[in-house]
Design a protein around this motif. Sequence first.
Motif, PDB file in Angstrom:
ATOM      1  N   ASP A 135       0.806  -1.224   0.000  1.00  0.00           N
ATOM      2  CA  ASP A 135       0.000   0.000   0.000  1.00  0.00           C
ATOM      3  C   ASP A 135       0.837   1.272   0.000  1.00  0.00           C
ATOM      4  OD1 ASP A 135       1.140  -0.295   2.392  1.00  0.00           O
ATOM      5  OD2 ASP A 135      -0.702  -0.236   3.588  1.00  0.00           O
ATOM      6  N   MET A 136       2.132   1.126  -0.224  1.00  0.00           N
ATOM      7  CA  MET A 136       3.050   2.280  -0.317  1.00  0.00           C
ATOM      8  C   MET A 136       3.070   3.102   0.971  1.00  0.00           C
ATOM      9  SD  MET A 136       4.196   1.959  -3.505  1.00  0.00           S
ATOM     10  CE  MET A 136       4.575   3.242  -4.643  1.00  0.00           C
ATOM     11  N   THR A 137       2.927   2.471   2.115  1.00  0.00           N
ATOM     12  CA  THR A 137       3.036   3.238   3.363  1.00  0.00           C
ATOM     13  C   THR A 137       4.467   3.146   3.858  1.00  0.00           C
ATOM     14  OG1 THR A 137       2.339   1.274   4.546  1.00  0.00           O
ATOM     15  CG2 THR A 137       0.642   2.901   4.036  1.00  0.00           C
ATOM     16  N   GLU A 138       4.852   4.166   4.607  1.00  0.00           N
ATOM     17  CA  GLU A 138       6.267   4.240   5.006  1.00  0.00           C
ATOM     18  C   GLU A 138       6.548   3.303   6.176  1.00  0.00           C
ATOM     19  OE1 GLU A 138       9.009   7.624   6.989  1.00  0.00           O
ATOM     20  OE2 GLU A 138       8.138   8.171   5.042  1.00  0.00           O
ATOM     21  N   VAL A 139       7.694   2.593   6.087  1.00  0.00           N
ATOM     22  CA  VAL A 139       8.148   1.745   7.201  1.00  0.00           C
ATOM     23  C   VAL A 139       9.158   2.537   8.030  1.00  0.00           C
ATOM     24  CG1 VAL A 139       9.274  -0.426   7.840  1.00  0.00           C
ATOM     25  CG2 VAL A 139       7.835  -0.295   5.789  1.00  0.00           C
ATOM     26  N   VAL A 140      10.132   3.109   7.346  1.00  0.00           N
ATOM     27  CA  VAL A 140      11.180   3.820   8.082  1.00  0.00           C
ATOM     28  C   VAL A 140      11.830   4.832   7.128  1.00  0.00           C
ATOM     29  CG1 VAL A 140      12.918   2.096   7.494  1.00  0.00           C
ATOM     30  CG2 VAL A 140      13.250   3.487   9.544  1.00  0.00           C
TER      31      VAL A 140
END
Length: 1969
Positions: free
Chosen positions: A397-402
């Motif tokens: 979902d193209m969400t940021e991890v780090v």
Amino acid sequence: MAARSAPSCHLRLEWVYGYRGHQCRNNLYYTAAKEIVYFVAGVGVVYSPREHRQKFYRGHSDDIISLALHPERVLVATGQVGKEPYICVWDSYTVQTISILKDVHTHGIACLAFDLDGQRLVSVGLDSKNAVCVWDWKRGKMLSMAPGHTDRIFDISWDLYQPNKLVSCGVKHIKFWSLCGNALTPKRGVFGKTGDLQTILCLACARDELTYSGALNGDIYVWKGINLIRTIQGAHTAGIFSMNACEEGFATGGRDGCIRLWDLTFKPITVIDLRETDQGYKGLSVRSVCWRGDHILVGTQDSEIFEIVVQERNKPFLIMQGHCEGELWALAIHPTKPLAVTGSDDRSVRIWSLVDHALIARCNMEEPIRCAAVNADGIHLALGMKDGSFTVLRVRDMTEVVHVKDRKEAIHELKYSPDGTYLAVGCNDSSVDIYGVAQRYKKVGECVGSLSFITHLDWSSDSRYLQTNDGNGKRLFYRMPGGKEVTSTEEIKGVHWASWTCVSGLEVNGIWPKYSDINDINSVDGNYIGQVLVTADDYGIVKLFRYPCLRKGAKFRKYIGHSAHVTNVRWSHDYQWVISIGGADHSVFQWKFIPERKLKDALHIAPQESLADSNSDESDSDLSDVPELDSEIEQETQLTYRRQVYKEDLPQLKEQCKEKQKSATSKRRERPPGNSIRLHFVHGYRGYDCRSNLFYTQIGEIVYHVAAVGVIYNRQQNTQRFYLGHDDDILCLAIHPLKDYVATGQVGRDPSIHIWDTETIKPLSILKGCHQYGVCAVDFSADGKRLASVGIDDSHTIVLWDWKKGEKLSIARGSKDKIFVVKMNPYVPDKLITAGIKHMKFWRRAGGGLIGRKGYIGTLGKNDTMMCAVYGWTEEMAFSGTSTGDVCIWRDVFLVKTVKAHDGPVFSMHALEKGFVTGGKDGVVALWDDSFERCLKTYAIKRAALAPGSKGLLLEDNPSIRAISLGHGHILVGTKNGEILEVDKSGPITLLVQGHMEGEVWGLATHPYLPICATVSDDKTLRIWDLSPSHCMLAVRKLKKGGRCCCFSPDGKALAVGLNDGSFLMANADTLEDLVSFHHRKDIISDIRFSPGSGKYLAVASHDSFIDIYNVMSSKRVGVCKGATSYITHIDWDIRGKLLQVNTGAKEQLFFEAPRGKKQTIPSMEVEKIAWASWTSVLGLCCEGIWPVIGEVTDVTASCLTNDKMVLATGDDLGFVKLFRYPTKGKFGKFKRYVAHSTHVTNVRWTYDDSMLVTLGGTDMSLMVWTNEMEGYREKRPCDSEESDIDSEEDGGYDSDVTRENEISYTIRALSTNIRPMFGIKPHLQQKEPSVDERPPVSRAPPQPEKLQTNNVGKKKRPIEDLVLELVFGYRGRDCRNNVHYLNDGDDIIYHTASIGILHNVATGSQSFYQEHNDDILCLTVNQHPKFINIVATGQVGDSADMSATAPSIHIWDAVNKQTLSILRCYHSKGVCSVSFSATGKLLLSVGLDPEHTITIWRWQEGAKIASRAGHNQRIFVAEFRPDSDTQFVSVGVKHVKFWTLVGRALLSKKGLLSTLQDARMQTMLAVAFGANNLTFTGTISGDVCVWKDHILCRIVARAHNGPVFAMYTTLRDGLIVTGGKERPSKEGGAVKLWDQELRRCRAFRLETGQVTDCVRSVCRGKGKILVGTRNAEIIEVGEKNAACNILVNGHVDGPIWGLATHPSRDFFLSAAEDGTVRLWDIADKKMLNKVNLGHAARTVCYSPEGDMVAIGMKNGEFIILLVSSLKIWGKKRDRRCAIHDIRFSPDSRYLAVGSSENSVDFYDLTLGPTLNRISYCKDIPSFVIQMDFSADSRYLQVSSGCYKRHVYEVPSGKHLMDHAAIDRITWATWTSILGEEVMGIWSRHAEKADVNCACVSHSGISLVTGDDFGMVKLFDFPCPEKFAKHKRFLGHSPHVTNIRFTSGDRHVISAGGDDFSLFVWKCVHMPH
């Protein structure tokens, strides 16, 4: 070692993601098939939305930046950038090239547009001049070209409603172009007050001359004609980038993201704001729009393409997306799914589906992205940023991890380890950081070992090691995860790498070229399974290599499409695809990988056509898989054929030596000798480096070539005929299918191909201008109309010609390596093959280009060198012979099979009706059946088979065969050894011709009493030749070494031969067996001579600088001559055998006594007196004249004196054989010269009886025999060229008129400077002085008085709105000739003055004008052909030949309706001085004033230049076609007459030959006329007329006139000739004479002009009348019967015409000029009423107010007053020494004011009578007076002066009036001042160097006309106080209009010319009430 061949798998382009929206516009259209065409990077894309399929056009080699759609919407034209950019026209359906247009533009092609019917294409370049070019694109031919604008052009369009009109627009301009002939002429759009001058970005043309254009500020500007008529404001809120016209109306798109639709009258229909739609975004900018029916296509700046259906306009459909601004570097592949991830400097990361070819996700980041990686399980996506940080996203979902930022510089590379635990991050600051994935990306290690930025990383399969590459090209290894560097190679050896993306390392050595250390490969990726490696580099190329490839320079396959650098390349996870991304083109290319096994099926799909091959060219650096080249071929490829000096360079070299020769030629030089020589027989045939150059002609003669000679050999009679048109080595020969014409190509700087007729030996066409250094192969097409040729320049250019027209049809680069053969397809004239070193290519023509496809070898063979090729029995089949002895059989481009044919190379093959014949190095001729299945018969060339009738001997068995031809029942064979043999079908062989083999030939000796000679050569043979009728080689002997000299003993029994190793031998002259030999020297023996008489001594000269003298009887050396400082070149004995004359390489002339060899000094005077036994010396006073002017460049190598001591023959390094009269004293003797040898003539010898001259060619190995022809013996035949290096100095006298004409320099109007020596600041630049009382706008003060007294007060004032030229008094006769002609059976005459062509009716005197020239006309001619009735050509002055509007041009026009039929812009810089139509009227000949005096031939209707050539280094006055010819013409000029022939595209010339008449000398020739049987008459400066037969002077008509003969006219109907000259009228003589056809009898006519001498400049003959134009500007009609003269036209003889005055009440006016006359002209009667000769130059003239008196001011300071009624002088006075510039009567007739250049105005009171005493004068005028005007009340005088100041003085006191207010209130009687605030507006912006010279306000007081230095007459409103006021301008005058006046009642304006001495009468057109 698999890397030696390219991989056998293949990539095919499947999809391109992206669209070029940046810096391009109007590049997106619907095709007829409803597909969408656009471009990205270097690829044209045709996308079908229905099938979601893309097709690609890949014919470009760099970025495409422009696109146009053909009106039928199938064809597309695209233009590219690059150093040599080209345009491709291609079919959007088949994506195949139709035409290539090239060789014109540089930098790039910015815009393209097709015309209405799609026949023509216009293109605009990106060069500094933004060149506009119009093409006939089907033929690939440029029709016209012109500089476009000084700034960028953004759009161009054809006017679809008017033929031949175009519109272009760009930075701050719009231009309206018209195309006529080859001239594109622009008019700038006038913005006027309607809109601001601004940048126009796009345009569309509509009906009624309307043009709509989109401007930078978002307005739409509407133009009618060239004027802006309205603006549609705020159509868009920002720049309008695109405008598209369709049936329903117009669509516009702008930077504001809106699309607007407009109807056909540009009323708004609707607006679509894309920013507001669901796919839209802020900042969306539209670059391209296309409206078709209910669909609209939109292309945006950010690489998207939208499709809008009009009904649902808020739901645009996004059909293409791509990355936009900035570079694209990041690419990652999903490990398990067919997905690719890209990230770019536009800060977006995008995920693409490789199966659906679509964008499936997109996310915008904060920073530009530089690299990307996906984890092994496909969950995490890491992105490295430009700012040194990296971000990890979830793929789902193209969400940021780090987000981690540990570095400051860009992250260039990152990769996850194969086990997914670590992420390695490489940064531009030279370090790699290791992060633990599970520890939320905590940093766990760091690798520091690199000194430069990190470029690539790879993990080992077990995740324990990491390898890196950095910017220095270093490869380093680290242990993971800690990052310790590993230095032990052992440890690394066993590591298996999980991926291979590094560019350095043993496994990828092969991707680098062999000798390069450059760092231009950006990315690689290895496919272990398929064992292939893909690379991406800075040149836009994707390559496939085998993997591993260990050796540098491995073979590859290459694929183009990306434009500049390809930044990254990766295999997809299942190795189905390769993804490559382009840096600057922002595009993503998806390539399908086709492995080896599938290739077989793919073969029926032809290899994708592209100009750059898919199969690598460059990879042939490793020759190991190609057999060693055959020694002969090796030798041949090393020949360069380059020369230090080409014959073409001679004219320039001579020019450089001009000074040297001037000093030398003061002495009178000897005439050339009377004898001449003629080529009789040539022994030799060029076989050692040429192939297939030997043929039978139609009638069974044999044609071949040697040296610079084409030879036709008759084997029955054993005679030869020669084509001598070439001047250097011929390298190739082809025969026309009808076997009557031959084409030969030669060596040269601009080498030519000659097509000539074997019967008449005349050239039919000469082709030049496309090749460099030489032409090595030619071939005719099957229909004989076309010719293909190959050059020996570095890219072995291939050219296809229409040889009869001499036109280049197409051109292409052939190959880097040598091409040996070109063959045209006999079935399809547009196809051909070339074969050469490792080269077999199949070409087809596409417009101006050729598209080549490499032969596809497959697994059958190897890439071999092809030596010959032929086509088979269908258009698909071709056969080629290889260097290994095979014959390859091709179908289409595929190799089908190979057949072993010969041992060693197959050099020649021929197709027969039913089979083939081949010949090879093995000396065997083989006959084959029609499919090369079986060999039917072989013939071996052996001595045993020689038939008795042979003309010579075979040197060896089985010589290498280089040419074969069949015909007349025989096989003709040419060998490498220079033999030509005829093989009978039954076996016997006849030798016909032979020459020496390869190696230089120097030694030559003629027999003392027999017609035989001996030669010795570097080919190690000594040969004896029979010079008598049998022409054969009598004997040959092989020597152990090559030899350089030989000599017969005086009794002819012995023959001495000097060899190259320092030895010499004596042989029996009959048997050639050795008698004795010596070896005393180490260096070459250069000359050997028996002493005369008994031959007692033998002198032997060597390069050791010694001469040994041997006693022949005792065989002992008896003397040595020492003292030479350099090698010996020539030795001669004296007649007593006691003295030796020696020449050395240091140009010493020495003398030695024999036999001891003692050195003697002999004074040069005495040398002549000694009787020499022979003379072969080239030094000394007796032969000083044989050294040419350009002696530094060329050496005279040999000479020989006839036995009668009369004629000296010489041979030199340039291949010339020359004959001089002996002794040749004085420098630069006159000679006759002959060209047949190509380069060095090494030796020349006369035979014992002087009947023949034998010459040897050093490198052309030919022995030529010439017959000596005595004086007076002359057959009619092409004559020798009798030129000496210098033209004679005497030219027949001096004549002022000729000198003036020769030295005149013509400047164009635009560069003219001021005619008066003005100084100071121009009025429009002066600071305005504040007026004392600036009155308030409404004031109670009395109203301002009128500025000007008006004399038609009663009538309503009507302003003048236009001026129409009604009459011109003047004719340009002073420096132009042959420019008056009859038209319409003598009712009208046509002539010219200034820039006007004038048609003058003889009966009524009325005139009509051709006014399209923009500068002075210098020449005029009338087309005599009945088909072109009343067609006139005029040539004008111009600037440099840059094809712009100021370039010189020729106009061809219809004299009756004044329609321009064609305009020819020419390359004659400075101007065109002569024009002439050919017999059919279709061709036009023009001569330029440029330093070379170029002669050009035009096909004027098409505007096509056919041929052009430098004419002469001095002025050519006239060139005229022969009245019965379209190919022959004659030019005459300063010491020059030349006879020209047009062959094809070339001009051949012969100088006129004087030699047969005693004491004839070349004079300056002025005129030319023609008689029957090739007679030509030329008029000379001395008054003689020369009569020429062909080009030989046969008679002189002495003193045909007493002075120069300026004009001659040939009457076509009866052949009578009119001549006109310069002479004093006398009883018997006259300046005009009518002669019979042979110029034997004449009748003289006197011109009753009253002049002292009559100087006739033009003559023409009509029905019973002769028309004469004179130097004195009269045109006179003379009746032939009664000799009555009628003067039709008068004009001033000299100028400027300064004085002009109009009569106060009648339509008369006066003019006064430098020629000392005042003339009275009548406008109504259109003629001169009277003239007064004053004896001095007149400067000004004025009528008194009543018109009863005239005052004239003179240049010498005198003024005269005449009474009009009687023309008697009323009074005269001279109070000043300098010129009177203006003279005025006061309105009350009381005073006369006289203004002079002494800065003064004198007043005279006329009431005191004719004594004319000065009563006062005006003081302190700061400069000379220009104009004066009285006030209406006669109390004031205004004076304008030469420092741009205007003053007012009181009359008669002369007091200076300073009060501004008072001045403002004066009413003036007249206004002629150019100064003053009231006329401030007449000064233009462009007047830095030039001035307004004169002005005059109309009698009504509301109009003002001016004349200026640019020759313009301008009409203003009066007063015009604002600067740069609006005006109308009228052209016609030459530079400098000197005066201008209104006539009474403002009916006419008269303007007077400075440079054209002409008076123009303009009719005033008043505005209607």
